[in-house]
Design an enzyme around this catalytic site. Sequence first.
Site, PDB file in Angstrom:
ATOM      1  N   SER A  42       0.838  -1.192   0.000  1.00  0.00           N
ATOM      2  CA  SER A  42       0.000   0.000   0.000  1.00  0.00           C
ATOM      3  C   SER A  42       0.882   1.254   0.000  1.00  0.00           C
ATOM      4  O   SER A  42       1.684   1.433  -0.915  1.00  0.00           O
ATOM      5  CB  SER A  42      -0.979  -0.037   1.177  1.00  0.00           C
ATOM      6  N   GLU A  80      -9.104  -5.896  -4.430  1.00  0.00           N
ATOM      7  CA  GLU A  80      -8.605  -4.777  -3.622  1.00  0.00           C
ATOM      8  C   GLU A  80      -9.724  -3.895  -3.092  1.00  0.00           C
ATOM      9  O   GLU A  80      -9.717  -3.455  -1.940  1.00  0.00           O
ATOM     10  CB  GLU A  80      -7.649  -3.910  -4.459  1.00  0.00           C
ATOM     11  N   HIS A 127      -7.579  -5.766  -0.222  1.00  0.00           N
ATOM     12  CA  HIS A 127      -6.406  -4.983   0.127  1.00  0.00           C
ATOM     13  C   HIS A 127      -5.831  -5.457   1.468  1.00  0.00           C
ATOM     14  O   HIS A 127      -6.571  -5.714   2.413  1.00  0.00           O
ATOM     15  CB  HIS A 127      -6.825  -3.510   0.229  1.00  0.00           C
TER      16      HIS A 127
END
Length: 560
Positions: A246, A361, A469
Site C-alpha cells: 500500500s 482490492e 487490500h
Amino acid sequence: MLTPRARPARAAGGAPRGPPPAAAALAPQPAGADSPAAAADGSPARADSPATAADGSTLVRTGAGWIRGESTEEGRQFLGIPYARQPVGDLRWKEPRPPKPWDGVRQAGAFGNRCVQSASWDPGYEKPSHTEDCLSLNVYVPDGHTAQRPVMVWLHGGGLTAGAGEDIVPDTFARRTGTVVVTVNYRLGAMGFLATKGADGLDGEASDGVSGNYGLLDQQAALRWVRANIGRFGGDADRVTIAGESAGGRSVCTLIASPTARGLYRAGIVESGAYGDCAGRERERATGDGAAFVKKAGCPDPRTALACLRAKPAKDILAAQAGFDWGPVVGGAFLPVQPKEAYENAGAARVPVLNGANSDEGSLFAFSRYDGQGKPLTAGQYPQALTDAYGPELGGRVLTAYPLTEHASPTHAYGATVGDRSFACPALRLNTALADRGPVYAYEFADRTSPPFASLRELDTDFDFGATHVNEVQYLFKHFGLATPLNAEQRALSRQMLQYWGSFIRDGVPRADGGPTAPDQRTRPGQVLSLRTASAGGTAISTTVGDEHRCDLWDAVPAG
C-alpha cells in the site's frame, strides 16, 4: 487510497512486549560506545573484534554505539534502534541527521515509539500517538553463522499518515527465506509531508520554507543506516531489496524514481502500491495545501509561520492535518519529475522489480463506505453511486461494464470498480512503464478464500471480502504480530509465496517449487503470476488479468 488503520498488544518472536518506552534504557556501563565493559556472556569484549549477529551474538556494535538484542524461537531480533537524530524542536521539518552516539550498551528489546498519528481501528492503535521521538528501525536475523545474507527493508503501509515498522513481525519470514529483515518507522502526515514556499526552493533548508518529503527522506536515511551497519548483523549491504505494501509500496515506486536513493538498494517489491500511478503532488498544489494547513494550525503570518508551527504541540499539528492529502512532492533534488516520467525517460533506477496487486482490492473500501456504516448499497442506489464517484459520462460507462448481475451485491460491484481503477490496472501500467529499464515480474494475489486481515476479523460481519487490500501481507508475515487462521491449502500457498519472495530477494528472480517462474514483462508482457490455492487451480500464469479488471476502460481515464 489506504486501509483504515488498527491492532492489539502482541508478542514479537515469542517475547511479550509492553508499551514502548519514551527512551530506550541504557545499561550502565563505564566503557564507551566502541568498547562495552563486557560482552553478552560476561567476557570482555574487544573493540577490534566486535561481536556481530552473524556470530550468533545478541550484542552488536553499530556506528552510533553498542546494542543488545534478544534471542527468540525464530532467531535474533534488535528492536527500536535509532537510525537518525530525533526530529524534535528545531529539527521538526528538517532532513534527518545521523543519530547521536551513545555510551554503554543500548537495550534493543522493545519497539520504538510510533510516529505522530491518529487513533484508528487496527488492533493496538486505539489511542493516538503524539510522539516525535520515533525514527527507529528493527532488525530480524535468522539463526546460524552465515554472513552476507540478502536483506529486505520493509516500509509499512497506512496512507503515509499511520502505521509503524512493528506492523509486521517478519521473524519467520527471515528464517524461512534466509534473509535479514529490517522494518522502519518514518515521519507521517504533516510531520512528514508538509510543503511550504521557501526562498531556497523546495529542497532547501530556508527558514521560511520546507520540502514536503521528510517521510521519504527518513526512509533513505534508514537505507543509509542499513548500508553502513547491516554487515554487523550478517547482512549483505550490496544485496538490499526495498519492499512495502500500500503506502509502503507507493514509497518503493517513489524511491525507484528518486535520484537521491540510487545505490542504496538493488531490487524493489511493490505490493498494492501503484495507485495513482505512483504520482507525487505537484509543487504548486503541495505548497497550496501547506498554506491552507498553516492557517488552519493557527500560524497565518508567513514571516513567523515555521517558528509558530515548531512551537505547537504535536497533538495540535495532528488535529490540523485532517482533510489534507499528504504524500511526496515533485520538484527538487529528491523527486525532480513525476515517477512515471522518470520510468519512461530513463531517470529511474535500473533494478529488478516484483510488482502486483490483489484481485479484490476494492471490497475493503466499498465495505468501509457502505456496509461497514450499516448502510449497504442497494441496487437502486448503485447507478447514482457510480455517477457520484466518476461523473455522469464515465459513470454511465462503468455501469455498463460492471452490471449487478455479475457481482454478489451492489457493494461488491462498486468495490470492483474501486479496486480495478485504483490498484489492478495501475499495477499493470506500472509493469509496462518499468519494463523499459529492467526486469519486472508481475503477480496477482488471488486467493478469494483468504481470511480477512486482523482488523476485519474483529468485526461482526459475514461480508465476503475475497482477496482484498492487505490480505496477502498475512501470508508472508505475522501481521500485527498475530497468527493468521489459514487452512491447509492456504498454508501451502503461504509457503509457496515465501519461496517466491525469498528467491527474488536472494537472486532477483521469483521462483518456487511446484510453480512457474513469475513472468518477466520485458519478454512476456501482460502475463501475470496468479497466486491461488490448489482447489482454485493452483498458482499459474494468467494472460487475462487486464481483461478481468476492465483495464481497457480504466487506462483511458485519469488515474484514481
